[in-house]
Design a protein around this motif. Sequence first.
Motif, PDB file in Angstrom:
ATOM      1  N   HIS A  46       0.816  -1.212   0.000  1.00 44.30           N
ATOM      2  CA  HIS A  46       0.000   0.000   0.000  1.00 44.30           C
ATOM      3  C   HIS A  46       0.851   1.263   0.000  1.00 44.30           C
ATOM      4  N   GLY A  47       2.135   1.115  -0.306  1.00 40.63           N
ATOM      5  CA  GLY A  47       2.989   2.294  -0.425  1.00 40.63           C
ATOM      6  C   GLY A  47       2.565   3.151  -1.602  1.00 40.63           C
ATOM      7  N   PRO A  48       2.844   4.446  -1.537  1.00 41.33           N
ATOM      8  CA  PRO A  48       2.507   5.328  -2.667  1.00 41.33           C
ATOM      9  C   PRO A  48       3.420   5.055  -3.849  1.00 41.33           C
ATOM     10  N   SER A  49       2.878   5.146  -5.052  1.00 40.34           N
ATOM     11  CA  SER A  49       3.695   4.981  -6.257  1.00 40.34           C
ATOM     12  C   SER A  49       3.214   5.950  -7.325  1.00 40.34           C
ATOM     13  N   VAL A  50       4.169   6.548  -8.017  1.00 41.18           N
ATOM     14  CA  VAL A  50       3.844   7.522  -9.062  1.00 41.18           C
ATOM     15  C   VAL A  50       3.015   6.851 -10.145  1.00 41.18           C
ATOM     16  N   GLY A  51       1.904   7.474 -10.506  1.00 43.59           N
ATOM     17  CA  GLY A  51       1.044   6.922 -11.537  1.00 43.59           C
ATOM     18  C   GLY A  51       0.426   5.590 -11.164  1.00 43.59           C
ATOM     19  N   PHE A  52       0.450   5.263  -9.853  1.00 39.15           N
ATOM     20  CA  PHE A  52      -0.073   3.987  -9.360  1.00 39.15           C
ATOM     21  C   PHE A  52       0.572   2.814 -10.098  1.00 39.15           C
ATOM     22  N   MET A  53       1.880   2.951 -10.376  1.00 44.31           N
ATOM     23  CA  MET A  53       2.584   1.928 -11.159  1.00 44.31           C
ATOM     24  C   MET A  53       2.840   0.648 -10.370  1.00 44.31           C
ATOM     25  N   GLN A  54       2.970   0.749  -9.023  1.00 37.34           N
ATOM     26  CA  GLN A  54       3.205  -0.421  -8.174  1.00 37.34           C
ATOM     27  C   GLN A  54       4.318  -1.308  -8.742  1.00 37.34           C
ATOM     28  N   PRO A  55       5.535  -0.793  -8.804  1.00 37.15           N
ATOM     29  CA  PRO A  55       6.605  -1.512  -9.508  1.00 37.15           C
ATOM     30  C   PRO A  55       7.268  -2.616  -8.699  1.00 37.15           C
ATOM     31  N   TRP A  56       6.798  -2.861  -7.495  1.00 30.46           N
ATOM     32  CA  TRP A  56       7.496  -3.769  -6.583  1.00 30.46           C
ATOM     33  C   TRP A  56       7.061  -5.232  -6.699  1.00 30.46           C
ATOM     34  N   ASP A  57       7.994  -6.113  -6.371  1.00 31.62           N
ATOM     35  CA  ASP A  57       7.728  -7.520  -6.090  1.00 31.62           C
ATOM     36  C   ASP A  57       8.454  -7.854  -4.790  1.00 31.62           C
ATOM     37  N   PHE A  58       8.008  -8.944  -4.140  1.00 27.07           N
ATOM     38  CA  PHE A  58       8.565  -9.321  -2.842  1.00 27.07           C
ATOM     39  C   PHE A  58       9.062 -10.769  -2.909  1.00 27.07           C
ATOM     40  N   ILE A  59      10.360 -10.969  -2.753  1.00 23.94           N
ATOM     41  CA  ILE A  59      10.940 -12.311  -2.780  1.00 23.94           C
ATOM     42  C   ILE A  59      11.230 -12.729  -1.341  1.00 23.94           C
ATOM     43  N   MET A  60      10.450 -13.673  -0.833  1.00 25.56           N
ATOM     44  CA  MET A  60      10.666 -14.213   0.506  1.00 25.56           C
ATOM     45  C   MET A  60      11.767 -15.268   0.447  1.00 25.56           C
ATOM     46  N   VAL A  61      12.725 -15.205   1.362  1.00 24.57           N
ATOM     47  CA  VAL A  61      13.859 -16.127   1.340  1.00 24.57           C
ATOM     48  C   VAL A  61      13.989 -16.813   2.698  1.00 24.57           C
ATOM     49  N   SER A  62      13.823 -18.136   2.712  1.00 25.69           N
ATOM     50  CA  SER A  62      14.045 -18.904   3.937  1.00 25.69           C
ATOM     51  C   SER A  62      15.085 -20.002   3.726  1.00 25.69           C
ATOM     52  N   ASP A  63      15.350 -20.369   2.479  1.00 28.13           N
ATOM     53  CA  ASP A  63      16.274 -21.453   2.176  1.00 28.13           C
ATOM     54  C   ASP A  63      17.667 -21.143   2.732  1.00 28.13           C
ATOM     55  N   VAL A  64      18.194 -22.036   3.515  1.00 26.99           N
ATOM     56  CA  VAL A  64      19.475 -21.821   4.191  1.00 26.99           C
ATOM     57  C   VAL A  64      20.616 -21.683   3.180  1.00 26.99           C
ATOM     58  N   GLU A  65      20.615 -22.514   2.152  1.00 27.20           N
ATOM     59  CA  GLU A  65      21.686 -22.452   1.158  1.00 27.20           C
ATOM     60  C   GLU A  65      21.670 -21.113   0.426  1.00 27.20           C
ATOM     61  N   THR A  66      20.464 -20.647   0.075  1.00 27.05           N
ATOM     62  CA  THR A  66      20.352 -19.359  -0.615  1.00 27.05           C
ATOM     63  C   THR A  66      20.847 -18.234   0.270  1.00 27.05           C
ATOM     64  N   ARG A  67      20.446 -18.265   1.526  1.00 21.87           N
ATOM     65  CA  ARG A  67      20.914 -17.227   2.454  1.00 21.87           C
ATOM     66  C   ARG A  67      22.433 -17.284   2.616  1.00 21.87           C
ATOM     67  N   GLY A  68      22.974 -18.490   2.634  1.00 23.28           N
ATOM     68  CA  GLY A  68      24.421 -18.623   2.756  1.00 23.28           C
ATOM     69  C   GLY A  68      25.148 -17.985   1.592  1.00 23.28           C
ATOM     70  N   ARG A  69      24.598 -18.116   0.406  1.00 15.34           N
ATOM     71  CA  ARG A  69      25.211 -17.496  -0.769  1.00 15.34           C
ATOM     72  C   ARG A  69      25.142 -15.982  -0.687  1.00 15.34           C
ATOM     73  N   VAL A  70      24.012 -15.467  -0.185  1.00 17.03           N
ATOM     74  CA  VAL A  70      23.880 -14.013  -0.002  1.00 17.03           C
ATOM     75  C   VAL A  70      24.874 -13.534   1.051  1.00 17.03           C
ATOM     76  N   LYS A  71      25.013 -14.304   2.140  1.00 17.95           N
ATOM     77  CA  LYS A  71      25.963 -13.933   3.190  1.00 17.95           C
ATOM     78  C   LYS A  71      27.390 -13.923   2.640  1.00 17.95           C
ATOM     79  N   ASP A  72      27.755 -14.913   1.851  1.00 17.79           N
ATOM     80  CA  ASP A  72      29.093 -14.945   1.258  1.00 17.79           C
ATOM     81  C   ASP A  72      29.322 -13.715   0.370  1.00 17.79           C
ATOM     82  N   LEU A  73      28.302 -13.339  -0.385  1.00 21.40           N
ATOM     83  CA  LEU A  73      28.398 -12.153  -1.231  1.00 21.40           C
ATOM     84  C   LEU A  73      28.625 -10.911  -0.379  1.00 21.40           C
ATOM     85  N   PHE A  74      27.885 -10.817   0.733  1.00 23.43           N
ATOM     86  CA  PHE A  74      28.054  -9.687   1.645  1.00 23.43           C
ATOM     87  C   PHE A  74      29.481  -9.624   2.186  1.00 23.43           C
ATOM     88  N   VAL A  75      29.993 -10.767   2.633  1.00 21.58           N
ATOM     89  CA  VAL A  75      31.339 -10.794   3.225  1.00 21.58           C
ATOM     90  C   VAL A  75      32.380 -10.319   2.219  1.00 21.58           C
TER      91      VAL A  75
END
Length: 239
Positions: A46-75
Amino acid sequence: MKRAEFPLEQRRGLYRAIYERRDIRLFRDDPVPPETLARIVRAAHHGPSVGFMQPWDFIMVSDVETRGRVKDLFVRERQAAAQFFDDARRDQYLSLKLEGILEAPVNLCITCDPVRGEEVLGRNSMPETDVYSTCCAVENLWLAARAEGVGVGWVSILKLPQLRRILGIPPHVVPVAYLCLGYPVEFPAAPVLQSTGWRDRLPLDELVHYDGWGKQPAQGYWEEVQEALGADVDPCNGD
């Protein structure tokens, strides 16, 4: 005409969420109830968006392996960024806890689709408003989470091409915010980067201009506004 402001108690709750929102890095093990997470994500949608474009998507992440890859990227990216600081600043930077990727119960990536909607009102002159609008969704999520007692941490030390590959994000879609959500060990009284001396909050009255960049207020209304901005007062003061 009757004004449409919220009752005082509700306004105080809103301002409390704004002033007590924090970038959270330390999380408890408690899971976030599905209905609570749903309310928070719905607030983002329900956030405001210019022209009501609603450009967002939401990727939920719970997989441990996927999170580990993101953590490695961060490090890797954190180590690379550390090279831009002198020795003292580098040591302080590396001592800061800047993510909770593996500890937080929920990871969530909010993206921006710049081609959603063939015609978007108000975007011809400022095409960047798709990303700006997505950031409004992020802020809605952050404030709703604070009201629910849920902490949010924004992990920005990530290279986008690699994050796209890890999460399977299409090439044209922009990963705007990688967030860690969960119940915090605590909500600090002040932002961590402020309390650790990394950076102070800038005085608001020095950042406001009147009828043009760098201009001071003329006598009257703007002068009263400037005085009010420089005061340390209750945001609901006057009721």
